[in-house]
Design a protein around this motif. Structure first.
Motif, PDB file in Angstrom:
ATOM      1  N   UNK A   1       2.162 -15.292  -4.925  1.00  0.00           N
ATOM      2  CA  UNK A   1       1.675 -14.066  -4.404  1.00  0.00           C
ATOM      3  C   UNK A   1       1.194 -14.476  -3.060  1.00  0.00           C
ATOM      4  N   UNK A   2       0.386 -15.289  -3.104  1.00  0.00           N
ATOM      5  CA  UNK A   2      -0.216 -15.801  -1.564  1.00  0.00           C
ATOM      6  C   UNK A   2       0.752 -16.355  -0.656  1.00  0.00           C
ATOM      7  N   UNK A   3       1.757 -17.063  -1.224  1.00  0.00           N
ATOM      8  CA  UNK A   3       2.950 -17.520  -0.434  1.00  0.00           C
ATOM      9  C   UNK A   3       3.703 -16.330   0.147  1.00  0.00           C
ATOM     10  N   UNK A   4       3.908 -15.224  -0.517  1.00  0.00           N
ATOM     11  CA  UNK A   4       4.711 -14.056  -0.066  1.00  0.00           C
ATOM     12  C   UNK A   4       3.820 -13.230   0.947  1.00  0.00           C
ATOM     13  N   UNK A   5       2.453 -13.270   0.591  1.00  0.00           N
ATOM     14  CA  UNK A   5       1.516 -12.649   1.855  1.00  0.00           C
ATOM     15  C   UNK A   5       1.511 -13.183   3.205  1.00  0.00           C
ATOM     16  N   UNK A   6       1.319 -14.656   3.020  1.00  0.00           N
ATOM     17  CA  UNK A   6       1.312 -15.483   4.292  1.00  0.00           C
ATOM     18  C   UNK A   6       2.646 -15.386   5.148  1.00  0.00           C
ATOM     19  N   UNK A   7       3.787 -15.365   4.347  1.00  0.00           N
ATOM     20  CA  UNK A   7       5.035 -15.048   5.044  1.00  0.00           C
ATOM     21  C   UNK A   7       5.493 -13.846   4.951  1.00  0.00           C
ATOM     22  N   UNK A   8       4.836 -12.947   5.110  1.00  0.00           N
ATOM     23  CA  UNK A   8       5.159 -11.255   4.865  1.00  0.00           C
ATOM     24  C   UNK A   8       6.121 -10.891   5.912  1.00  0.00           C
ATOM     25  N   UNK A   9       6.380 -11.638   6.979  1.00  0.00           N
ATOM     26  CA  UNK A   9       7.307 -11.201   8.025  1.00  0.00           C
ATOM     27  C   UNK A   9       8.539 -11.571   7.834  1.00  0.00           C
ATOM     28  N   UNK A  10       8.858 -12.013   6.446  1.00  0.00           N
ATOM     29  CA  UNK A  10      10.541 -12.487   6.520  1.00  0.00           C
ATOM     30  C   UNK A  10      10.861 -12.216   4.727  1.00  0.00           C
ATOM     31  N   UNK A  11      11.879 -12.709   4.410  1.00  0.00           N
ATOM     32  CA  UNK A  11      12.419 -12.504   3.173  1.00  0.00           C
ATOM     33  C   UNK A  11      12.339 -14.122   2.722  1.00  0.00           C
ATOM     34  N   UNK A  12      11.911 -14.315   1.652  1.00  0.00           N
ATOM     35  CA  UNK A  12      11.748 -15.671   0.821  1.00  0.00           C
ATOM     36  C   UNK A  12      12.851 -15.581  -0.113  1.00  0.00           C
ATOM     37  N   UNK A  13      13.619 -16.508  -0.034  1.00  0.00           N
ATOM     38  CA  UNK A  13      14.823 -16.770  -0.812  1.00  0.00           C
ATOM     39  C   UNK A  13      14.205 -17.383  -2.176  1.00  0.00           C
TER      40      UNK A  13
ATOM     41  N   UNK B   1      19.020  -9.198  -2.650  1.00  0.00           N
ATOM     42  CA  UNK B   1      20.066 -10.262  -2.324  1.00  0.00           C
ATOM     43  C   UNK B   1      19.625 -11.691  -2.550  1.00  0.00           C
ATOM     44  N   UNK B   2      18.933 -11.797  -3.788  1.00  0.00           N
ATOM     45  CA  UNK B   2      18.647 -13.158  -4.043  1.00  0.00           C
ATOM     46  C   UNK B   2      17.307 -13.718  -3.132  1.00  0.00           C
ATOM     47  N   UNK B   3      16.335 -12.709  -2.658  1.00  0.00           N
ATOM     48  CA  UNK B   3      15.099 -12.833  -2.208  1.00  0.00           C
ATOM     49  C   UNK B   3      14.216 -12.180  -2.340  1.00  0.00           C
ATOM     50  N   UNK B   4      13.067 -12.403  -2.119  1.00  0.00           N
ATOM     51  CA  UNK B   4      11.646 -11.625  -2.473  1.00  0.00           C
ATOM     52  C   UNK B   4      10.950 -11.506  -0.890  1.00  0.00           C
ATOM     53  N   UNK B   5      10.232 -10.413  -1.042  1.00  0.00           N
ATOM     54  CA  UNK B   5       9.369 -10.361   0.361  1.00  0.00           C
ATOM     55  C   UNK B   5       8.211  -9.319   0.126  1.00  0.00           C
TER      56      UNK B   5
END
Length: 404
Positions: A44-56, A103-107
């Motif tokens: 959860x924290x990783x997705x919030x910190x990188x909230x400006x992009x899709x994370x595969x 498409x195989x990623x989360x954001x």
């Protein structure tokens, strides 16, 4: 939790990551103090910190399931994201799911703006360093930043590789800001605030000697010499025990200032004599801080020059049999054992001080070169007899005192 009645197309949430994770939505708060898997909070924290992009998916698997090549990590990731959504979605309108997958990623849903304490903290510190600000404005910015820094970045997740560089970065910014803020507080005589600020910072960075110096200096400025001396002794012990290093010249100079300061005058000679007497009856050789040892050395050199007597000093060093530096745990234990042997094996007129993490320096008044060497040989023998299992090596050197 009840789902909010309003279903906006966009919303803002407050997120804290300094000192621990919390997310606040319309009065509802979610924190990582809830007894959940740390991996859940990590994702959860990783997705919030990188909230400006899709994370595969692959990026998340490599981060949280490194070295696993089977399909299990993918299933584990899907299960984990399902659990993340389960605790988050009741806090948000159904039209604004916080975690998106495609498409195989989360954001993180970009329609949900995040107001992060880390961003605000860094902004405040940057503004406080700008040229042209008045000291008052600069201090106000530093104060807000220091208050905002409730602890290091995501401390419960500090073992994760992605957290480490960010934690180090924010910690470095914080310590630098504290030192700059403390300098301003000292300039304007705000010593109590300086003490509170630097004490808290030193708890977060216990091995930063300069923070301890600021704490001690703030106590001295307040006239709290006893507290300053106690803090000095704690710090020197900490540096010896944790790093195996001696205090810096700056810290030892501060000790000298503390010892030179007299905040009250005692007019009753009997009281003074009684306090000296109580100190004098302590058994064994005299143990003191190196700053005091240095002054005693100078005094003894003057006395020897006047009387024609000889005084010798000895340096005892603890090392590995090969001559290298021992591991700190074993070194500290041996130094404690050696100190007890020195105290009980030397005369009451002899003076002992710790010179470095692995050395004691000893002053032997009224001892010629041969006697001084005999004394040190006796100490070596007593140590090895009492601590037969100790594998570390003791060595010593003896020199005559240089007369003033």
């Amino acid at each position: 939790m009840k789902r909010p009645a309003v279903m906006p197309e966009q919303m803002t949430v407050s997120v804290s990551m300094l000192g621990g994770f919390s997310l606040q939505v319309d009065g509802n708060i979610l924190t990582d103090e809830i007894n959940r898997s740390q991996k859940l909070w990590n994702v959860l924290c990783y997705l919030i910190v990188h909230r400006d992009r899709n994370v595969s998916q692959q990026e998340l698997i490599e981060l949280f399931w490194p070295g696993e090549n089977s399909n299990n990590p993918i299933n584990a990731l899907k299960t984990l994201l399902y659990r993340v959504r389960a605790i988050l979605e009741p806090m948000f309108p159904s039209a604004l799911p916080p975690i998106l997958s495609q498409r195989g990623s989360y954001s993180w849903n970009r329609a949900i703006a995040c107001r992060l304490d880390t961003d605000r903290f860094e902004e405040l510190c940057t503004r406080a360093r700008e040229e042209g600000l008045s000291d008052g404005d600069r201090m106000a910015l530093y104060k807000e930043a220091a208050d905002l820094y409730e602890g290091d970045f995501l401390p419960r997740q500090s073992s994760n590789l992605w957290v480490v560089p960010l934690a180090a970065r924010y910690h470095s910014i914080y310590v630098k800001a504290v030192k700059q803020y403390a300098a301003l507080l000292e300039r304007y005589g705000c010593f109590e605030e300086m003490y509170a600020l630097c004490s808290r910072a030193s708890e977060l960075d216990t091995l930063d000697e300069s923070l301890h110096i600021l704490v001690i200096r703030s106590l001295v400025k307040q006239g709290k010499d006893a507290a300053a001396l106690e803090r000095y002794e704690q710090v020197t012990d900490l540096l010896y025990q944790s790093l195996g290093v001696a205090p810096s010249d700056e810290l030892r100079e501060l000790y000298r200032q503390i010892m030179d300061t007299e905040k009250s005058l005692e007019t009753d000679l009997a009281v003074i004599q009684q306090s000296l007497k109580e100190t004098a009856v302590r058994p064994g050789a005299f143990v003191c801080e190196y700053g005091f040892f240095r002054e005693a050395y100078r005094l003894e050199a003057r006395r020897a020059a006047r009387s024609g007597t000889c005084v010798h000093i000895a340096l005892v060093t603890v090392s590995l049999p090969s001559g290298g530096m021992p591991e700190l745990g074993a070194l500290n234990n041996t130094m404690d054992q050696l100190l007890q042997v020195l105290i009980h094996g030397l005369r009451r007129g002899d003076v002992i001080s710790r010179y470095s993490g692995a050395q004691y320096v000893i002053m032997l008044p009224s001892a010629n070169f041969e006697d001084a060497n005999m004394v040190m040989e006796r100490i070596m023998t007593a140590f090895y007899r009492q601590h037969r299992r100790n594998y570390l090596k003791l060595s010593y050197r003896v020199r005559e005192l240089e007369l003033a």
